[in-house]
Design a protein around this motif. Structure first.
Motif, PDB file in Angstrom:
ATOM      1  N   GLN A   2       0.850  -1.182   0.000  1.00  0.00           N
ATOM      2  CA  GLN A   2       0.000   0.000   0.000  1.00  0.00           C
ATOM      3  C   GLN A   2       0.894   1.243   0.000  1.00  0.00           C
ATOM      4  OE1 GLN A   2      -2.163   1.131   3.553  1.00  0.00           O
ATOM      5  NE2 GLN A   2      -4.053   1.349   2.380  1.00  0.00           N
TER       6      GLN A   2
ATOM      7  N   LYS B 100      -2.518   5.789  -0.693  1.00  0.00           N
ATOM      8  CA  LYS B 100      -3.566   4.748  -0.621  1.00  0.00           C
ATOM      9  C   LYS B 100      -3.804   4.028  -1.951  1.00  0.00           C
ATOM     10  CE  LYS B 100      -4.339   5.935   3.673  1.00  0.00           C
ATOM     11  NZ  LYS B 100      -3.559   5.244   4.704  1.00  0.00           N
TER      12      LYS B 100
ATOM     13  N   ASN C  89       1.548  -8.696   4.145  1.00  0.00           N
ATOM     14  CA  ASN C  89       1.734  -8.155   5.491  1.00  0.00           C
ATOM     15  C   ASN C  89       3.125  -8.496   6.017  1.00  0.00           C
ATOM     16  OD1 ASN C  89       1.306  -9.096   8.668  1.00  0.00           O
ATOM     17  ND2 ASN C  89       0.623  -7.032   8.160  1.00  0.00           N
TER      18      ASN C  89
ATOM     19  N   GLN D 174       4.621  -4.861   5.318  1.00  0.00           N
ATOM     20  CA  GLN D 174       3.834  -4.180   6.379  1.00  0.00           C
ATOM     21  C   GLN D 174       2.455  -3.757   5.878  1.00  0.00           C
ATOM     22  OE1 GLN D 174       7.401  -2.991   6.510  1.00  0.00           O
ATOM     23  NE2 GLN D 174       7.426  -4.782   7.835  1.00  0.00           N
ATOM     24  N   PHE D 175       1.944  -4.490   4.952  1.00  0.00           N
ATOM     25  CA  PHE D 175       0.607  -4.255   4.433  1.00  0.00           C
ATOM     26  C   PHE D 175      -0.387  -4.316   5.597  1.00  0.00           C
ATOM     27  CE2 PHE D 175      -3.315  -5.870   2.633  1.00  0.00           C
ATOM     28  CZ  PHE D 175      -3.449  -5.148   1.467  1.00  0.00           C
ATOM     29  N   PRO D 176      -1.247  -3.276   5.771  1.00  0.00           N
ATOM     30  CA  PRO D 176      -2.155  -3.264   6.930  1.00  0.00           C
ATOM     31  C   PRO D 176      -3.167  -4.411   6.898  1.00  0.00           C
ATOM     32  CG  PRO D 176      -2.131  -1.121   5.811  1.00  0.00           C
ATOM     33  CD  PRO D 176      -1.386  -2.058   4.937  1.00  0.00           C
TER      34      PRO D 176
ATOM     35  N   ASP E  11      -6.331  -6.554   8.948  1.00  0.00           N
ATOM     36  CA  ASP E  11      -7.361  -6.570   9.975  1.00  0.00           C
ATOM     37  C   ASP E  11      -7.267  -7.884  10.741  1.00  0.00           C
ATOM     38  OD1 ASP E  11     -10.087  -5.306  10.785  1.00  0.00           O
ATOM     39  OD2 ASP E  11     -10.504  -7.430  10.450  1.00  0.00           O
ATOM     40  N   LYS E  12      -7.669  -7.867  12.022  1.00  0.00           N
ATOM     41  CA  LYS E  12      -7.516  -9.076  12.841  1.00  0.00           C
ATOM     42  C   LYS E  12      -8.426 -10.228  12.384  1.00  0.00           C
ATOM     43  CE  LYS E  12     -10.731  -8.047  16.666  1.00  0.00           C
ATOM     44  NZ  LYS E  12     -11.527  -6.929  16.146  1.00  0.00           N
TER      45      LYS E  12
ATOM     46  N   GLY F 182      -9.736  -1.125   6.911  1.00  0.00           N
ATOM     47  CA  GLY F 182      -8.461  -0.408   7.024  1.00  0.00           C
ATOM     48  C   GLY F 182      -7.905   0.037   5.678  1.00  0.00           C
ATOM     49  N   HIS F 183      -8.666  -0.158   4.608  1.00  0.00           N
ATOM     50  CA  HIS F 183      -8.217   0.229   3.267  1.00  0.00           C
ATOM     51  C   HIS F 183      -9.308   1.045   2.589  1.00  0.00           C
ATOM     52  CE1 HIS F 183      -4.653  -2.488   2.953  1.00  0.00           C
ATOM     53  NE2 HIS F 183      -5.283  -3.013   3.993  1.00  0.00           N
TER      54      HIS F 183
END
Ligand code: FDA
Length: 490
Positions: free
Chosen positions: A240, A244, A287, A291-293, A295-296, A449-450
């Protein structure tokens, strides 16, 4: 490497990706579709029949990977069928432009409304059953075989026997639509056109007759002039950018699977449709690498759609077996969903071995009792799947109950030669979930988160849908794309 700029990129050309491509292109939006497999039609390569597989049968393997008849050596090639091997489960997938539609059995089943509501309580079921499911079935070309044809065609003896025996055992049978063109099959039967379903073609691809996505959604999308399909483009990871947008790291591969070129594509909007396992791998790996965001919820609520294979031997032995020649296209099911203790749906599956083996093959679809989950092991660069026999124990109980009831009414025995003593708990054709709609995404597939990433494939369905899943994947993709195009793409 030079960075190539694109407006909209879709990764993967299965059901989700094909719906997204058509609906975006129709609106005049230029789309680039990246697919790691071959564009089969363009390539001129032929698909292989089950009993004499050639190099096109499997994805970069040195031997065939069917769940049975697993005997043939192969030259490594970007073939149609792939298999991912985990400790307790093997997952089969389609590769190429059209994704799973190239290799699947074509069963086009709309789920039971009550179960759909149970799985997706926040979706408007009325709208789905009045609009999105009929739309999906129509665009996919779902059709139903004529009863006269099924009665008279000796290639459907396996199904006739399968239904008669099920009914004798007190089970309810149902006719199931398919995306194989039954008019074409009738012509095959009369020897007026080249044979495909009647020539043993299916899990390595059909050369004729099947309305795979390249003949439906993707063909329509292509006719708009807005679709660019890039085959043999394997996306390795996604990063990312601060604005964005996304940058994709891509290997262009040759048909031996070797990288021949490395490419970077930057896109403002990204549709992730790499299939349940492909989309999960891309997000989790990205990720770890960029470090791509994340979600849990990503990786949670994964399931095998209750897939459990089983079979019976000595079926109808005294009155003539199940048929030496079989159509590869299933048309019958057993609906035992109402039973509180043993709820299941069964596909009466063909077993085209080229001789009469008097064996019935069944693909059961069960409920889930608990979800599996998926994570990424950065050391081995592989997906980790938390799934074991505790997830499938109740499915085995259902299979035992089903076989016992069938054998009691009809004779026959559990097919000890198929799978592990007749129980294929580790065979999965329908991986679902892990990026669940309304959990890891909003109600329309926008990833948490995106701002510019849309997930549109089987990963949106939380592990189970009660029947073979592609009609549901297509309907959900239609629903998501309708909304996001209106809100985000105009
Ligand atoms: P799908 O898997 O179709 O497509 C994903 C695409 O993305 C693939 O083409 C893949 O190559 C590509 N891709 C993945 N990672 C990528 C990357 N990193 N870069 C570029 N491209 C990438 N269902 C049903 O309803 N009725 C049936 O009869 C059957 N029968 C059946 C038989 C067999 C043998 C199999 C394997 C499967 C079935 N299925 C089925 C299941 C059905 O085919 C499956 O659920 C859908 O194809 C899933 O659709 P998706 O859009 O989720 O992904």
């Amino acid at each position: 490497a030079v960075i190539i700029e694109k407006e909209v990129v879709i990764i993967g050309s299965g059901y989700g990706g094909s719906v997204a491509a058509l609906r975006l292109c129709e609106k005049g939006i230029p789309v680039t579709l990246l697919e790691m497999g071959l564009d089969w039609e363009k390539s001129g390569e032929k698909f292989s029949p089950m009993i004499s597989p050639g190099h096109s049968a499997a994805w970069l393997k040195t031997r065939t990977i069917a769940p049975f008849l697993n005997l043939f050596p192969l030259k490594k090639f970007t073939g149609a069928l792939d298999r991912l091997d985990f400790e307790h489960i093997k997952i089969w997938l389609g590769r190429g432009v059209g994704g799973g539609s190239l290799v699947n059995g074509g069963m086009a089943v709309t789920p039971k409304k009550e179960y759909f509501q149970e799985i997706f309580p926040s979706l408007d079921a009325e709208k789905f059953y009045a609009h999105y499911f009929p739309l999906a079935n129509q665009e996919l070309g779902a059709n139903t075989a004529s009863e006269d044809f099924l009665k008279s065609c000796d290639f459907y003896k396996f199904n006739k026997v399968g239904e008669q025996e099920a009914e004798k055992a007190g089970f309810k049978t149902v006719r199931v639509p398919n995306v194989y063109d039954f008019k074409y099959m009738e012509q095959e039967y009369r020897n007026e056109v080249p044979r495909s379903a009647l020539a043993g073609e299916v899990i390595y691809g059909n050369n004729h007759g099947k309305l795979s996505l390249d003949k439906t959604y993707l063909k329509k999308a292509g006719a708009t002039g807005k679709l660019e399909i890039l085959e043999l483009h394997r996306v390795n990871s996604v990063a990312q950018n601060p604005d964005k947008s996304y940058t994709l790291d891509i290997s262009i591969i040759n048909t031996a699977g070797e990288e021949v070129e490395h490419k970077l594509i930057r896109t403002k909007k990204l549709v992730l449709s790499a299939g349940t396992m492909g989309s999960l791998e891309l997000l989790l790996k990205s990720n770890a690498l960029t470090q791509f965001p994340l979600d849990k919820h990503i990786g949670q609520q994964w399931g095998n759609n209750g897939n459990f294979m089983t079979g019976r031997n000595f079926v109808n032995t005294f009155s003539g077996g199940t048929g030496a020649q079989q159509s590869t296209i299933p048309v019958g099911g057993i609906d035992h969903w109402h039973d509180k203790k043993h709820p299941f749906f069964v596909e009466i599956a063909p077993l085209p071995m080229g001789m009469d083996v008097a064996t019935s093959l069944y693909l059961m679809v069960n409920k889930l009792k608990k979800y599996g989950d998926v994570s990424y092991n950065a050391q081995t660069s592989k997906l980790r799947l938390n799934w074991n026999e505790s997830h499938t124990a109740h499915m085995k109980d259902n299979a035992k109950y089903f076989l016992r009831t069938m054998n009691k009414a009809n004779g026959g025995t559990r097919s000890h030669l198929l799978f592990h003593n007749g129980f294929g708990a580790d065979i999965c054709y329908h991986p679902l979930g892990g990026i669940v709609l309304g959990k890891a995404t909003d109600q329309f597939g926008r990833l948490n988160g995106h701002q510019n990433l849309y997930v549109v494939d089987g990963s949106l369905i939380p592990g189970t849908i009660g029947v073979n899943p592609f009609v549901t994947i297509t309907a959900i993709a239609e629903y998501c794309m309708e909304h996001v195009i209106k809100e985000d793409f105009s």
